[in-house]
Scaffold this motif. Structure first.
Motif, PDB file in Angstrom:
ATOM      1  N   LEU A  82       0.822  -1.202   0.000  1.00  0.00           N
ATOM      2  CA  LEU A  82       0.000   0.000   0.000  1.00  0.00           C
ATOM      3  C   LEU A  82       0.860   1.258   0.000  1.00  0.00           C
ATOM      4  N   GLN A  83       1.921   1.232   0.832  1.00  0.00           N
ATOM      5  CA  GLN A  83       2.811   2.386   0.897  1.00  0.00           C
ATOM      6  C   GLN A  83       3.513   2.601  -0.437  1.00  0.00           C
ATOM      7  N   GLU A  84       3.973   1.500  -1.035  1.00  0.00           N
ATOM      8  CA  GLU A  84       4.675   1.602  -2.314  1.00  0.00           C
ATOM      9  C   GLU A  84       3.750   2.119  -3.406  1.00  0.00           C
ATOM     10  N   ALA A  85       2.485   1.674  -3.386  1.00  0.00           N
ATOM     11  CA  ALA A  85       1.531   2.135  -4.392  1.00  0.00           C
ATOM     12  C   ALA A  85       1.275   3.629  -4.258  1.00  0.00           C
ATOM     13  N   SER A  86       1.202   4.113  -3.018  1.00  0.00           N
ATOM     14  CA  SER A  86       0.937   5.535  -2.809  1.00  0.00           C
ATOM     15  C   SER A  86       2.121   6.399  -3.204  1.00  0.00           C
ATOM     16  N   GLU A  87       3.332   5.808  -3.253  1.00  0.00           N
ATOM     17  CA  GLU A  87       4.532   6.578  -3.570  1.00  0.00           C
ATOM     18  C   GLU A  87       5.010   6.345  -4.995  1.00  0.00           C
ATOM     19  N   HIS A  88       4.305   5.493  -5.735  1.00  0.00           N
ATOM     20  CA  HIS A  88       4.824   5.018  -7.016  1.00  0.00           C
ATOM     21  C   HIS A  88       5.028   6.139  -8.029  1.00  0.00           C
ATOM     22  N   ASP A  89       4.130   7.082  -8.079  1.00  0.00           N
ATOM     23  CA  ASP A  89       4.177   8.091  -9.131  1.00  0.00           C
ATOM     24  C   ASP A  89       5.096   9.267  -8.824  1.00  0.00           C
ATOM     25  N   GLY A  90       5.625   9.346  -7.616  1.00  0.00           N
ATOM     26  CA  GLY A  90       6.454  10.482  -7.255  1.00  0.00           C
ATOM     27  C   GLY A  90       7.810  10.026  -6.741  1.00  0.00           C
ATOM     28  N   PRO A  91       8.634  10.971  -6.331  1.00  0.00           N
ATOM     29  CA  PRO A  91       9.932  10.624  -5.768  1.00  0.00           C
ATOM     30  C   PRO A  91       9.766   9.957  -4.410  1.00  0.00           C
ATOM     31  N   PRO A  92      10.781   9.224  -3.923  1.00  0.00           N
ATOM     32  CA  PRO A  92      10.694   8.602  -2.598  1.00  0.00           C
ATOM     33  C   PRO A  92      10.331   9.649  -1.548  1.00  0.00           C
ATOM     34  N   SER A  93       9.407   9.288  -0.658  1.00  0.00           N
ATOM     35  CA  SER A  93       8.920  10.265   0.312  1.00  0.00           C
ATOM     36  C   SER A  93       8.441   9.566   1.563  1.00  0.00           C
ATOM     37  N   GLY A  94       8.105  10.378   2.555  1.00  0.00           N
ATOM     38  CA  GLY A  94       7.531   9.860   3.785  1.00  0.00           C
ATOM     39  C   GLY A  94       8.570   9.621   4.861  1.00  0.00           C
ATOM     40  N   PRO A  95       8.108   9.234   6.048  1.00  0.00           N
ATOM     41  CA  PRO A  95       9.028   9.007   7.169  1.00  0.00           C
ATOM     42  C   PRO A  95       9.884   7.766   6.969  1.00  0.00           C
ATOM     43  N   LEU A  96      11.119   7.835   7.399  1.00  0.00           N
ATOM     44  CA  LEU A  96      12.042   6.701   7.341  1.00  0.00           C
ATOM     45  C   LEU A  96      12.803   6.664   8.656  1.00  0.00           C
ATOM     46  N   ARG A  97      12.560   5.657   9.468  1.00  0.00           N
ATOM     47  CA  ARG A  97      13.175   5.536  10.788  1.00  0.00           C
ATOM     48  C   ARG A  97      14.311   4.532  10.735  1.00  0.00           C
ATOM     49  N   VAL A  98      15.519   4.984  11.090  1.00  0.00           N
ATOM     50  CA  VAL A  98      16.705   4.126  11.031  1.00  0.00           C
ATOM     51  C   VAL A  98      17.430   4.194  12.371  1.00  0.00           C
ATOM     52  N   THR A  99      17.662   3.037  12.983  1.00  0.00           N
ATOM     53  CA  THR A  99      18.392   2.971  14.239  1.00  0.00           C
ATOM     54  C   THR A  99      19.849   2.622  13.975  1.00  0.00           C
ATOM     55  N   MET A 100      20.752   3.173  14.764  1.00  0.00           N
ATOM     56  CA  MET A 100      22.178   2.915  14.589  1.00  0.00           C
ATOM     57  C   MET A 100      22.930   3.277  15.856  1.00  0.00           C
ATOM     58  N   ALA A 101      24.131   2.754  15.998  1.00  0.00           N
ATOM     59  CA  ALA A 101      24.991   3.130  17.110  1.00  0.00           C
ATOM     60  C   ALA A 101      25.503   4.554  16.899  1.00  0.00           C
ATOM     61  N   LEU A 102      25.870   5.216  17.976  1.00  0.00           N
ATOM     62  CA  LEU A 102      26.395   6.578  17.871  1.00  0.00           C
ATOM     63  C   LEU A 102      27.616   6.635  16.966  1.00  0.00           C
ATOM     64  N   SER A 103      28.486   5.641  17.076  1.00  0.00           N
ATOM     65  CA  SER A 103      29.700   5.638  16.265  1.00  0.00           C
ATOM     66  C   SER A 103      29.381   5.528  14.779  1.00  0.00           C
ATOM     67  N   VAL A 104      28.303   4.808  14.437  1.00  0.00           N
ATOM     68  CA  VAL A 104      27.895   4.693  13.038  1.00  0.00           C
ATOM     69  C   VAL A 104      27.419   6.040  12.523  1.00  0.00           C
ATOM     70  N   ALA A 105      26.613   6.715  13.329  1.00  0.00           N
ATOM     71  CA  ALA A 105      26.126   8.029  12.918  1.00  0.00           C
ATOM     72  C   ALA A 105      27.283   8.981  12.668  1.00  0.00           C
ATOM     73  N   GLU A 106      28.267   8.976  13.575  1.00  0.00           N
ATOM     74  CA  GLU A 106      29.415   9.867  13.443  1.00  0.00           C
ATOM     75  C   GLU A 106      30.276   9.515  12.240  1.00  0.00           C
ATOM     76  N   ASP A 107      30.553   8.232  12.083  1.00  0.00           N
ATOM     77  CA  ASP A 107      31.544   7.781  11.102  1.00  0.00           C
ATOM     78  C   ASP A 107      30.987   7.671   9.693  1.00  0.00           C
ATOM     79  N   LEU A 108      29.724   7.277   9.571  1.00  0.00           N
ATOM     80  CA  LEU A 108      29.215   6.880   8.268  1.00  0.00           C
ATOM     81  C   LEU A 108      28.077   7.748   7.742  1.00  0.00           C
ATOM     82  N   ILE A 109      27.122   8.085   8.578  1.00  0.00           N
ATOM     83  CA  ILE A 109      25.896   8.715   8.108  1.00  0.00           C
ATOM     84  C   ILE A 109      25.986  10.243   8.088  1.00  0.00           C
ATOM     85  N   LEU A 110      26.359  10.851   9.205  1.00  0.00           N
ATOM     86  CA  LEU A 110      26.349  12.313   9.297  1.00  0.00           C
ATOM     87  C   LEU A 110      27.221  13.004   8.244  1.00  0.00           C
TER      88      LEU A 110
END
Length: 296
Positions: A82-110
């Motif tokens: 259902l979520q994919e169908a609602s987003e199919h015609d446009g760019p990727p959107s909506g909330p995305l929740r990702v959990t990670m260690a603090l060191s990952v956020a510092e080293d890789l994501i931020l």
């Protein structure tokens, strides 16, 4: 199975996965009393108890666990579809929740999060940085990023970095006043900047040379919660720090920090993006994986 049971099953799955009637009500956008009524009605119609309730927790009974194993994935596929169908015609959107260690956020994501936000302005990226390992199903997260050795076997994992290693470093000024350590036993003679995880545990330095591996409980008069703070303290000549090599590469090249005992600091497996084994994937999660995976 009638429509009423379908709704009741959806409520049951939410409670069982989240371990809480209140959190299930929040996720579903209905009153807690409605959640309780739906589960009770389902139990009555089936003639079995599906959830064991205490003042501290809610968990499936043996019968509830068997039912959950059969219906959780189909419901997840329906929701994802259902979520994919609602987003199919446009760019990727909506909330995305990702959990990670603090060191990952510092080293890789931020370091790349600004570029990600510019490329995908319609994705609401919610980063949950915590050193405690978080069950992404129960927490309602879409994915997690952790070291490969920490992953559950039933998760799909995509490599998000190459091998990593940590180095023992200090400033030339510190080493002008203290002899450089050559062996793990020498660390007892040094002021080591320690790290406390959010769980309360203080990290023991993981060292290895050949087949000999040691977890060293170093001592020092400063304990910090993040590598960013530890780097700053090391640059101020407080003592020795055990830091990700990638985060201090510029300091090493400029001579602001000097590494020692490198033969005791081997590489270890890198970071992975992991997510539940489901056939359908939301475009927002696919965009996150494609952006942060190795080689992107």
């Amino acid at each position: 199975m009638n429509r009423t049971q379908t709704t009741q099953l959806m409520v049951f799955v939410s409670v069982a996965e989240l371990g809480s009637f209140r959190r299930a009500a929040e996720q579903l956008g209905i009153a807690p009393s409605a959640v309780s009524h739906a589960v009770s009605a389902l139990e009555e119609s089936l003639g079995v108890r599906l959830l064991a309730r205490t003042t501290r927790s809610t968990r499936p009974t043996d019968e509830g666990a068997r039912l959950l194993a059969r219906v959780a994935e189909p419901f997840a596929d329906i929701a994802a579809g259902l979520q994919e169908a609602s987003e199919h015609d446009g760019p990727p959107s909506g909330p995305l929740r990702v959990t990670m260690a603090l060191s990952v956020a510092e080293d890789l994501i931020l370091p790349r999060v600004a570029e990600f936000s510019t490329r995908y302005p319609s994705i609401e990226l919610d980063i949950r940085a915590d050193d405690n390992f978080e069950d992404i199903i129960k927490s309602g997260c879409d994915a997690g990023v952790r070291l490969g050795e920490s992953l559950e076997a039933d998760m799909i994992a995509v490599r998000a970095s190459g091998p990593r290693r940590s180095l023992i470093v200090a400033t030339p000024d510190y080493f002008s006043r203290h002899p450089a350590p050559r062996h793990p036993t020498d660390l007892a003679q040094h002021n080591c900047i320690r790290r406390r995880f959010s769980s309360g545990r203080i990290y023991r330095w993981e060292l290895k040379k050949g087949r000999k591996a040691l977890n060293v409980e170093v001592q020092g008069n400063l304990i910090l919660p993040q590598q960013t703070f530890m780097r700053r303290a090391a640059l101020d000549s407080v003592g020795l720090a055990f830091l990700f090599e990638q985060n201090i590469a510029a300091d090493l090249e400029a001579g602001r920090l000097v590494s020692v005992m490198e033969e005791w600091c081997p590489s270890f497996d890198g970071f992975y993006i992991y997510y539940p084994s489901r056939r359908q994937m939301r475009p927002a999660l696919r965009a996150f994986i494609q952006f942060f995976q190795v080689g992107a």
